[in-house]
Enzyme design. Structure first.
Site, PDB file in Angstrom:
ATOM      1  N   SER A 134     -20.470 -11.291 -23.590  1.00  0.00           N
ATOM      2  CA  SER A 134     -21.468 -10.452 -24.035  1.00  0.00           C
ATOM      3  C   SER A 134     -22.917 -10.975 -24.396  1.00  0.00           C
ATOM      4  O   SER A 134     -23.921 -10.331 -24.581  1.00  0.00           O
ATOM      5  CB  SER A 134     -21.101  -9.375 -25.038  1.00  0.00           C
ATOM      6  OG  SER A 134     -20.915  -9.994 -26.372  1.00  0.00           O
ATOM      7  N   LYS A 200     -23.694 -10.233 -32.056  1.00  0.00           N
ATOM      8  CA  LYS A 200     -24.782  -9.587 -31.409  1.00  0.00           C
ATOM      9  C   LYS A 200     -26.178  -9.950 -31.769  1.00  0.00           C
ATOM     10  O   LYS A 200     -26.308 -10.531 -32.983  1.00  0.00           O
ATOM     11  CB  LYS A 200     -24.624  -7.665 -31.381  1.00  0.00           C
ATOM     12  CG  LYS A 200     -23.415  -7.346 -30.834  1.00  0.00           C
ATOM     13  CD  LYS A 200     -22.962  -7.647 -29.494  1.00  0.00           C
ATOM     14  CE  LYS A 200     -21.457  -6.883 -29.135  1.00  0.00           C
ATOM     15  NZ  LYS A 200     -21.302  -7.207 -27.624  1.00  0.00           N
TER      16      LYS A 200
END
Length: 322
Positions: A134, A200
């Protein structure tokens, strides 16, 4: 991991105290008693080692460890403990003295190192392994990195109180955080993410309005300039549509349930929502292959553990994270 280290250290510290108490009162003089004591030492130290190793084998915080691995670890510790019993029971007086000294030295080393390491990891540095793609190409699957837990302030144990912050959370920071799930029943991105650590990049701050149009993030009405670290696929995008009931949309998003209603559609077409106070909006750099705030909502400040800081493995990837 720091909690596991602390527990292992406490176990060995308790064993050391009990051993000194029994030895002082001459309770380990007989062959039978010494054999049992040595067996207990071997069993406990191997059990503590397995407790820490299974954390890695399980894949990290929140990842389940298979029952077969747990049973195998217990069997190995028990077998080695049995050998320790026989070895200790048959030992001569001189050998007993040598074994006692060596076992206590090991026990002291383990609990001291465990306490120091758990304190360092709780307040300063946490090791983290990238589990998915990701954050491609900034962070790759299998990268091992250190998280700077002091960057945003030291947290007092068992509280959400922080002090001594070296920096403030800001857009473009890469943060590691505990997934915002209150129970194991909460389903996001294909399963329960309860207890897992995610990494993230911060996109929007508390109070910001966020949309995603044609896959591109729009904050406070302005599309964010594309950065070199962003990765997009050449695919057909879902057309952007403003939700009919913005209040309901906002609430479902804040409740971390939006992906259960709209699924993959949220990748290209999301919002607008307002990031609640005390929370942050995060996305993966691999924008078309990231389970992030578009799908499961905002990240509370108290969930953020620290700032991704340094890749230490593999050797070809060593360096500071930007």
């Amino acid at each position: 991991m720091e909690q596991r280290l602390f527990i292992a250290a406490c176990v060995m510290y308790a064993f050391t105290l009990v051993t000194r108490y029994l030895n002082k009162r001459n309770k380990l003089a007989s062959a039978e008693a010494f054999g049992r004591w040595h067996a207990a030492f071997v069993f406990l130290i191997l059990l503590c080692a397995a407790y820490l190793v299974l954390f890695v084998m399980g894949g990290g915080i929140g990842e389940p460890v298979g029952a077969s691995k747990i049973i195998l670890s217990l069997l190995m510790a028990a077998v080695c403990g049995g050998y320790g019993y026989v070895h200790g029971k048959k030992a001569s007086d001189k050998k007993k003295e040598s074994l006692m000294k060596a076992d206590l030295e090991w026990s002291n080393t383990v609990y001291f190192a465990g306490f120091v390491a758990s304190i360092v990891m709780f307040f300063f540095i946490q090791a983290f392994k990238i589990p998915s793609a990701s954050m491609h190409n900034t962070l790759l699957e299998g990268d091992h990195l250190f998280v700077n837990k002091a960057a945003y302030g030291f947290r007092i144990p068992l509280t959400q109180i922080r002090f001594g912050a070296l920096d403030e959370i800001k857009p473009r920071d890469i943060v590691v955080f505990r997934f915002p799930a209150e129970n194991r029943q909460q389903q996001n991105c294909g399963g329960s993410q309860y207890g897992k650590d995610f990494v993230k990049r911060v996109i929007a701050m508390p109070g910001d309005t966020v949309q995603v149009i044609n896959g591109r993030p729009v904050v406070n009405g302005k599309e964010l300039p594309q950065q070199p670290y962003e990765l997009y696929e050449d695919i057909v995008r879902e057309p952007y549509e403003i939700p009919e009931d913005l209040d309901q949309y906002q609430q479902i998003w804040q409740d971390h349930q939006l992906d259960n209603y709209l699924g993959l559609y949220l990748r290209d077409s999301f919002g607008p929502v307002t990031v609640p106070e005390g929370t942050y909006f995060v996305m993966g750099d691999n924008r078309d292959n990231s389970c992030d705030s578009r799908f499961w909502g905002p990240v509370p400040r108290e969930n953020i553990k620290g700032k991704a800081w340094f890749i230490h493995w593999p050797p070809s990837r060593i360096g500071l994270i930007k």
